[in-house]
Design an enzyme around this catalytic site. Structure first.
Site, PDB file in Angstrom:
ATOM      1  N   HIS A  54       0.832  -1.207   0.000  1.00  0.00           N
ATOM      2  CA  HIS A  54       0.000   0.000   0.000  1.00  0.00           C
ATOM      3  C   HIS A  54       0.867   1.258   0.000  1.00  0.00           C
ATOM      4  O   HIS A  54       2.046   1.216   0.362  1.00  0.00           O
ATOM      5  CB  HIS A  54      -0.927   0.006   1.228  1.00  0.00           C
ATOM      6  CG  HIS A  54      -0.181   0.041   2.526  1.00  0.00           C
ATOM      7  ND1 HIS A  54       0.367   1.191   3.051  1.00  0.00           N
ATOM      8  CD2 HIS A  54       0.124  -0.947   3.404  1.00  0.00           C
ATOM      9  CE1 HIS A  54       0.970   0.922   4.186  1.00  0.00           C
ATOM     10  NE2 HIS A  54       0.843  -0.380   4.421  1.00  0.00           N
TER      11      HIS A  54
ATOM     12  N   GLU B  54      -1.684  -6.804   7.576  1.00  0.00           N
ATOM     13  CA  GLU B  54      -0.337  -6.666   8.125  1.00  0.00           C
ATOM     14  C   GLU B  54      -0.205  -7.503   9.396  1.00  0.00           C
ATOM     15  O   GLU B  54      -1.219  -7.943   9.964  1.00  0.00           O
ATOM     16  CB  GLU B  54      -0.059  -5.180   8.428  1.00  0.00           C
ATOM     17  CG  GLU B  54       1.319  -4.867   8.972  1.00  0.00           C
ATOM     18  CD  GLU B  54       2.453  -5.263   8.052  1.00  0.00           C
ATOM     19  OE1 GLU B  54       2.738  -6.472   7.954  1.00  0.00           O
ATOM     20  OE2 GLU B  54       3.081  -4.370   7.450  1.00  0.00           O
TER      21      GLU B  54
END
Length: 175
Positions: A11, A85
């Site tokens: 990202h 994550e």
């Protein structure tokens, strides 16, 4: 069985990235710079003939994927929680200097074994890598012979790459 070409995408940058804060699984949006990064990447991806697009369900990845989706004219197939994550547990939102003050023993233990040690309430790198590898294998199985883009997170991508290339976790750089 045909292979699947997977493009792993981290990202765009967030304000927490810039401040050196651990984001983990808290939901932090992209910064303006992160949005610009995603727009530039979308332009570069136009030539890759991507046939499916997946994303972590955290907003920084979702927003990156949405910008890419618009840029390449392809809908996002799925938002997956298994592409998140690493879970930093009680360490999320903190900087390393704050960890040194607040959790010095736990941080020392983690630094001694970053692969199999986890913050309180968090997960190990090995757990993250196994989770990410399973997700990528499932995605690849659904798209034989295709090119698939996956928007996720830095540590998860490192874990997937370790698993894919048989690299020992201790040999990874950074994180």
């Amino acid at each position: 069985m045909s292979h699947c070409n997977i493009i792993l995408i981290r990202h765009g940058i967030t304000d927490y990235n810039r401040a050196g804060r651990l984001q983990g699984q808290i939901d932090i949006p992209l910064s303006d710079q992160g949005r610009q990064q995603a727009q530039k990447l979308a332009q570069k991806l136009k030539t890759k003939k991507i046939q499916a697009l997946y994303s972590s369900d955290l907003s920084r990845a979702r927003e990156t994927a949405a910008i890419i989706s618009r840029g390449i004219g392809l809908e996002i197939k799925d938002y997956r929680s298994d592409l998140r994550e690493i879970n930093f547990g009680t360490w999320e939102r903190l900087t390393i200097s704050e960890l040194e003050e607040t959790y010095p023993q736990q941080l020392a233990q983690w630094r001694a074994d970053r692969s199999y040690s986890a913050p309180h309430g968090g997960e190990t790198f090995a757990q993250l890598a196994a989770r990410g590898w399973q997700a990528i294998r499932e995605i690849a199985a659904q798209h034989p012979g295709q090119t698939v883009a996956v928007v996720a997170h830095g540590a998860l991508i490192k874990g997937i790459l370790c698993m894919a290339h048989g690299i020992g976790f201790q040999r990874r750089s950074g994180f």
